[in-house]
Design an enzyme around this catalytic site. Structure first.
Site, PDB file in Angstrom:
ATOM      1  N   LYS A 191      -3.899   3.359  -2.314  1.00  0.00           N
ATOM      2  CA  LYS A 191      -4.864   4.331  -2.504  1.00  0.00           C
ATOM      3  C   LYS A 191      -4.802   5.025  -1.385  1.00  0.00           C
ATOM      4  O   LYS A 191      -4.339   4.898  -0.310  1.00  0.00           O
ATOM      5  CB  LYS A 191      -6.204   3.542  -2.727  1.00  0.00           C
ATOM      6  CG  LYS A 191      -6.355   2.335  -1.340  1.00  0.00           C
ATOM      7  CD  LYS A 191      -7.529   1.790  -1.626  1.00  0.00           C
ATOM      8  CE  LYS A 191      -7.810   0.715  -0.543  1.00  0.00           C
ATOM      9  NZ  LYS A 191      -6.523  -0.308  -0.349  1.00  0.00           N
ATOM     10  N   ASP A 249       0.789  -1.292   0.060  1.00  0.00           N
ATOM     11  CA  ASP A 249      -0.031   0.099  -0.140  1.00  0.00           C
ATOM     12  C   ASP A 249       0.892   1.180   0.039  1.00  0.00           C
ATOM     13  O   ASP A 249       2.031   1.169   0.351  1.00  0.00           O
ATOM     14  CB  ASP A 249      -1.034   0.079   1.315  1.00  0.00           C
ATOM     15  CG  ASP A 249      -2.118  -0.828   0.975  1.00  0.00           C
ATOM     16  OD1 ASP A 249      -2.413  -1.331  -0.095  1.00  0.00           O
ATOM     17  OD2 ASP A 249      -2.742  -0.917   2.109  1.00  0.00           O
ATOM     18  N   MET A 264      -8.019   9.321   9.165  1.00  0.00           N
ATOM     19  CA  MET A 264      -8.457   9.773   7.694  1.00  0.00           C
ATOM     20  C   MET A 264      -9.469  11.119   8.066  1.00  0.00           C
ATOM     21  O   MET A 264     -10.588  10.926   7.433  1.00  0.00           O
ATOM     22  CB  MET A 264      -9.275   8.692   7.170  1.00  0.00           C
ATOM     23  CG  MET A 264      -8.283   7.802   6.538  1.00  0.00           C
ATOM     24  SD  MET A 264      -9.252   6.256   5.913  1.00  0.00           S
ATOM     25  CE  MET A 264      -9.601   5.327   7.206  1.00  0.00           C
TER      26      MET A 264
HETATM   27  N1  SAH Z   1      -4.502   0.065   8.756  1.00  0.00           N
HETATM   28  C1  SAH Z   1      -3.862   1.326   9.007  1.00  0.00           C
HETATM   29  C2  SAH Z   1      -4.913   2.629   8.637  1.00  0.00           C
HETATM   30  C3  SAH Z   1      -5.107   2.611   7.147  1.00  0.00           C
HETATM   31  S1  SAH Z   1      -6.149   3.892   7.095  1.00  0.00           S
HETATM   32  C4  SAH Z   1      -3.322   1.364  10.723  1.00  0.00           C
HETATM   33  O1  SAH Z   1      -3.854   0.448  11.138  1.00  0.00           O
HETATM   34  O2  SAH Z   1      -2.790   2.433  11.034  1.00  0.00           O
HETATM   35  C5  SAH Z   1      -5.071   5.351   6.457  1.00  0.00           C
HETATM   36  C6  SAH Z   1      -5.193   6.081   7.625  1.00  0.00           C
HETATM   37  O3  SAH Z   1      -4.422   5.711   8.637  1.00  0.00           O
HETATM   38  C7  SAH Z   1      -4.574   7.575   7.327  1.00  0.00           C
HETATM   39  O4  SAH Z   1      -5.477   8.373   6.562  1.00  0.00           O
HETATM   40  C8  SAH Z   1      -4.314   8.110   8.740  1.00  0.00           C
HETATM   41  O5  SAH Z   1      -5.356   8.490   9.366  1.00  0.00           O
HETATM   42  C9  SAH Z   1      -3.693   6.761   9.389  1.00  0.00           C
HETATM   43  N2  SAH Z   1      -2.322   6.564   9.208  1.00  0.00           N
HETATM   44  C10 SAH Z   1      -1.496   5.556   8.674  1.00  0.00           C
HETATM   45  N3  SAH Z   1      -0.169   5.641   8.983  1.00  0.00           N
HETATM   46  C11 SAH Z   1      -0.060   6.581   9.573  1.00  0.00           C
HETATM   47  C12 SAH Z   1       0.935   7.662  10.082  1.00  0.00           C
HETATM   48  N4  SAH Z   1       2.446   7.201   9.803  1.00  0.00           N
HETATM   49  N5  SAH Z   1       0.813   8.845  10.581  1.00  0.00           N
HETATM   50  C13 SAH Z   1      -0.326   9.266  10.959  1.00  0.00           C
HETATM   51  N6  SAH Z   1      -1.455   8.682  10.510  1.00  0.00           N
HETATM   52  C14 SAH Z   1      -1.301   7.545   9.823  1.00  0.00           C
END
Ligand code: SAH
Length: 291
Positions: free
Chosen positions: A78, A56, A193
């Site tokens: 995405k 991803d 998000m």
């Molecule tokens: N499965 C992932 C979430 C995916 S949805 C998890 O468990 O973290 C994508 C969202 O995750 C982003 O829009 C943001 O809100 C958050 N996110 C993922 N990586 C991030 C990071 N390094 N710093 C801040 N927010 C993050």
């Protein structure tokens, strides 16, 4: 053997007894929020054996260097909350590669089962009778807070945490959420998000009686060298984050645990010059040091 890592006796000990990645299997693996040090041993064990990796947008490329050099690497990223017409194609691709007898690693940011569509992909594999395994990862809503020096729970402050997404599959604020109930019942709210609809979300929380001066933080690119943290209040965070020009990916936390960052910002010095602070809270909320 499948990886240069295995020539090293220390690595042999490290991976001994961990599962073998069998041909024709799909492993859905959480890669954590960014820092490769937050990978699990199961994740590295998967990376060193995979024949194909479908990854991803939020996966740090450095993590891919744990894989063997000659394998198939495909980007399936995405971003930005738009509906994803490609999800079906990703599922089909996983199935296709597994049927070719490849060891297919589906590498996802954070944890595969937290706002990551891991469940959707796994259900499709079940339907197609493709054997699979799931490796949890550190989700951004926990690891990201930790890297910002904000405990998700703190005994004197909260006994619960709510995780929510700031938009649903249509890209709008999730209509299925009862914002009133969340505002009244969730001591600490961790939002994924949620940058796009932050004004709308904080308006709803305030209308439902959330204290305007309660702590709020935006943590962007958590656990990466580009990490930025903005500290503010519920009533000001939306505007402050607009002015800061911080960009997703970001997690947003609402709650008085934010005030603890004043004393617990363990990355602070390493992040000199990369930290954005608009902090009306610091003076009025001295950090708590007792547990
Ligand atoms: N499965 C992932 C979430 C995916 S949805 C998890 O468990 O973290 C994508 C969202 O995750 C982003 O829009 C943001 O809100 C958050 N996110 C993922 N990586 C991030 C990071 N390094 N710093 C801040 N927010 C993050």
């Amino acid at each position: 053997m499948t990886s240069n890592l295995v020539d090293d006796p220390y690595s042999q000990v490290l991976f001994e007894g961990l599962p073998e990645f069998l041909p024709g299997w799909v492993w859905l693996v959480g890669g954590g929020p960014g820092d490769r040090g937050l990978l699990t041993l199961h994740a590295v064990n998967a990376l060193r054996q995979a024949d194909a990796i479908i990854y991803d947008a939020l996966v740090d490329k450095a993590i891919l260097s744990f894989a063997r050099p000659d394998i198939l690497l495909e980007f399936a990223g995405k971003r930005g909350g738009r509906p994803s017409p490609k999800q079906k194609d990703i599922n089909l691709r996983l199935i296709e590669l597994a049927r070719q007898g490849k060891r297919v690693l589906r590498l996802k940011g954070g944890d595969p089962f937290i706002f990551g569509r891991g469940g959707e992909e796994a259900l499709q594999l079940v339907e197609e009778k493709i054997p699979f395994r799931v490796v949890p990862g550190i989700t951004a809503g926990i690891g990201g807070l930790c890297y910002a020096g904000i405990p998700a729970t703190h005994r004197e402050i909260n006994q619960s945490v709510t995780f929510l997404t700031g938009h649903d599959h249509t890209g709008e604020m999730p209509t299925a959420l009862n914002w009133d109930a969340i505002a009244k019942g969730s001591q600490v709210i961790v939002m994924y998000m949620a940058m796009k609809h932050l004004h709308g979300i904080t308006d709803k929380l305030l209308q439902a009686g959330r204290r305007p001066d309660e702590g709020a933080a935006v943590i962007c690119n958590a656990s990466t060298p580009a990490q930025q943290v903005l500290i503010s209040t519920v009533s000001e965070i939306a505007e402050a984050s607009e002015h800061s020009h911080m960009k997703p990916p970001a997690v947003i936390v609402i709650g008085d645990v934010v005030k603890l960052r004043g004393g617990l910002d363990w990355l602070g010095h390493a992040n000199d010059g990369k930290e954005l602070i608009s902090d009306p809270l610091r003076a009025s909320f001295p950090p708590t040091t007792e547990d």
